[in-house]
Design a protein around this motif. Structure first.
Motif, mmCIF file in Angstrom:
data_model
loop_
_atom_site.group_PDB
_atom_site.id
_atom_site.type_symbol
_atom_site.label_atom_id
_atom_site.label_comp_id
_atom_site.label_asym_id
_atom_site.label_seq_id
_atom_site.Cartn_x
_atom_site.Cartn_y
_atom_site.Cartn_z
ATOM 1 N N PRO A 105 0.906 -1.259 -0.009
ATOM 2 C CA PRO A 105 0.034 0.167 0.075
ATOM 3 C C PRO A 105 0.950 1.189 -0.184
ATOM 4 N N GLU A 106 0.086 2.326 -0.447
ATOM 5 C CA GLU A 106 1.196 3.627 -0.729
ATOM 6 C C GLU A 106 1.263 4.162 0.798
ATOM 7 N N SER A 107 0.575 3.685 1.790
ATOM 8 C CA SER A 107 1.060 4.299 3.396
ATOM 9 C C SER A 107 2.361 3.862 3.606
ATOM 10 N N LEU A 108 2.996 2.943 2.835
ATOM 11 C CA LEU A 108 4.386 2.578 3.299
ATOM 12 C C LEU A 108 5.622 3.250 2.287
ATOM 13 N N ALA A 109 4.816 4.107 1.577
ATOM 14 C CA ALA A 109 5.692 5.043 0.714
ATOM 15 C C ALA A 109 6.760 5.755 1.501
ATOM 16 N N PRO A 110 6.089 6.667 2.460
ATOM 17 C CA PRO A 110 6.961 7.603 2.952
ATOM 18 C C PRO A 110 8.176 6.721 3.819
ATOM 19 N N LEU A 111 7.882 5.594 4.484
ATOM 20 C CA LEU A 111 8.765 4.885 5.156
ATOM 21 C C LEU A 111 10.117 4.398 4.199
ATOM 22 N N VAL A 112 9.597 3.852 3.037
ATOM 23 C CA VAL A 112 10.562 3.355 2.040
ATOM 24 C C VAL A 112 11.266 4.510 1.450
ATOM 25 N N GLU A 113 10.610 5.764 1.238
ATOM 26 C CA GLU A 113 11.138 6.802 0.560
ATOM 27 C C GLU A 113 12.368 7.331 1.464
ATOM 28 N N ARG A 114 11.892 7.350 2.714
ATOM 29 C CA ARG A 114 13.325 7.847 3.495
ATOM 30 C C ARG A 114 14.580 6.891 3.741
ATOM 31 N N ALA A 115 13.994 5.668 3.622
ATOM 32 C CA ALA A 115 15.194 4.719 3.919
ATOM 33 C C ALA A 115 16.005 4.527 2.643
ATOM 34 N N VAL A 116 15.267 4.460 1.454
ATOM 35 C CA VAL A 116 15.946 4.389 0.371
ATOM 36 C C VAL A 116 16.715 5.587 -0.179
ATOM 37 N N GLY A 117 16.013 6.791 0.306
ATOM 38 C CA GLY A 117 16.850 8.049 0.013
ATOM 39 C C GLY A 117 18.129 7.985 0.751
ATOM 40 N N ALA A 118 18.066 7.605 1.995
ATOM 41 C CA ALA A 118 19.340 7.471 2.763
ATOM 42 C C ALA A 118 20.250 6.237 2.226
ATOM 43 N N GLY A 119 19.706 5.576 1.615
ATOM 44 C CA GLY A 119 20.466 4.373 1.061
ATOM 45 C C GLY A 119 21.271 4.891 -0.186
ATOM 46 N N ILE A 120 20.544 5.650 -1.255
ATOM 47 C CA ILE A 120 21.389 6.018 -2.249
ATOM 48 C C ILE A 120 22.465 7.365 -1.855
ATOM 49 N N ALA A 121 22.215 8.103 -0.752
ATOM 50 C CA ALA A 121 22.928 9.119 -0.418
ATOM 51 C C ALA A 121 24.260 8.158 0.325
ATOM 52 N N GLY A 122 23.984 7.106 1.233
ATOM 53 C CA GLY A 122 25.087 6.321 1.521
ATOM 54 C C GLY A 122 25.823 5.366 0.445
ATOM 55 N N ILE A 123 25.324 5.254 -0.676
ATOM 56 C CA ILE A 123 26.159 4.621 -1.781
ATOM 57 C C ILE A 123 27.062 5.674 -2.297
ATOM 58 N N ALA A 124 26.568 7.099 -2.376
ATOM 59 C CA ALA A 124 27.243 8.047 -2.854
ATOM 60 C C ALA A 124 28.650 8.220 -1.770
ATOM 61 N N ARG A 125 28.195 8.341 -0.503
ATOM 62 C CA ARG A 125 29.371 8.391 0.620
ATOM 63 C C ARG A 125 30.401 7.382 0.604
ATOM 64 N N TYR A 126 29.763 6.179 0.329
ATOM 65 C CA TYR A 126 30.910 5.057 0.417
ATOM 66 C C TYR A 126 31.616 4.896 -0.519
ATOM 67 N N PHE A 127 31.271 5.286 -1.869
ATOM 68 C CA PHE A 127 32.050 5.247 -2.969
ATOM 69 C C PHE A 127 33.241 6.616 -2.946
ATOM 70 N N ALA A 128 32.933 7.436 -2.305
ATOM 71 C CA ALA A 128 33.615 8.785 -2.386
ATOM 72 C C ALA A 128 34.742 8.553 -1.231
ATOM 73 N N THR A 129 34.412 7.793 -0.126
ATOM 74 C CA THR A 129 35.442 7.298 0.703
ATOM 75 C C THR A 129 36.087 6.001 0.634
ATOM 76 N N HIS A 130 35.626 5.230 -0.376
ATOM 77 C CA HIS A 130 36.531 4.022 -0.693
ATOM 78 C C HIS A 130 36.918 3.775 -2.052
ATOM 79 N N PRO A 131 37.716 4.913 -2.640
ATOM 80 C CA PRO A 131 38.187 5.048 -3.979
ATOM 81 C C PRO A 131 38.801 3.661 -4.316
#
Length: 131
Positions: A105-131
């Protein structure tokens, strides 16, 4: 149904990015909500501060560099439909990571959006600090 899409450019080549993102043991290093992760060969088990999520691996295509999963259990309410997709594409001298979610259901979208938004930011951070 809600569809969400996030993307990030990283300076490493697609093969290296793919290897990191599909290694279940590295998930806690780039996905902030995950404290521990392991696989039983069919499901990924992700421990978070709120509990454990179980995700069924749907697709792991090394040629396309596409990984897909479905949450089987662990979200705070029943899931009618879920499909998470991570694509790793060549992008200049680096890679473009596209991380999308389809959820009902769409009611889960805000939870998933926050988590995956943090996940994509984490991917960018990971590769910026692990060349």
């Amino acid at each position: 149904m809600t569809t969400l899409r996030f993307d990030a450019h990283v300076e490493q080549g697609p093969d290296r990015v793919w290897a990191v993102l599909t290694d279940v043991h590295t998930i806690p290093q780039w996905f902030p909500a995950v404290r521990e992760a392991h696989s039983d060969g069919v499901h990924r088990h992700l421990r978070t501060p709120e509990g454990t999520l179980q995700a069924l691996v749907v697709t792991k295509d090394d040629e396309l560099r596409r990984f897909q999963y479905r949450f089987a259990e662990g979200l705070p309410e029943p899931i009618d439909f879920h499909l998470g997709t991570i694509d790793v594409l060549p992008d200049g001298d680096g890679s473009r990571v596209i991380y999308s979610q389809e959820i009902l259901p769409e009611s889960l979208a805000p939870l998933v959006e926050r988590a995956v938004g943090a996940g994509i930011a984490g991917i960018a951070r990971y590769f910026a600090t692990h060349p």
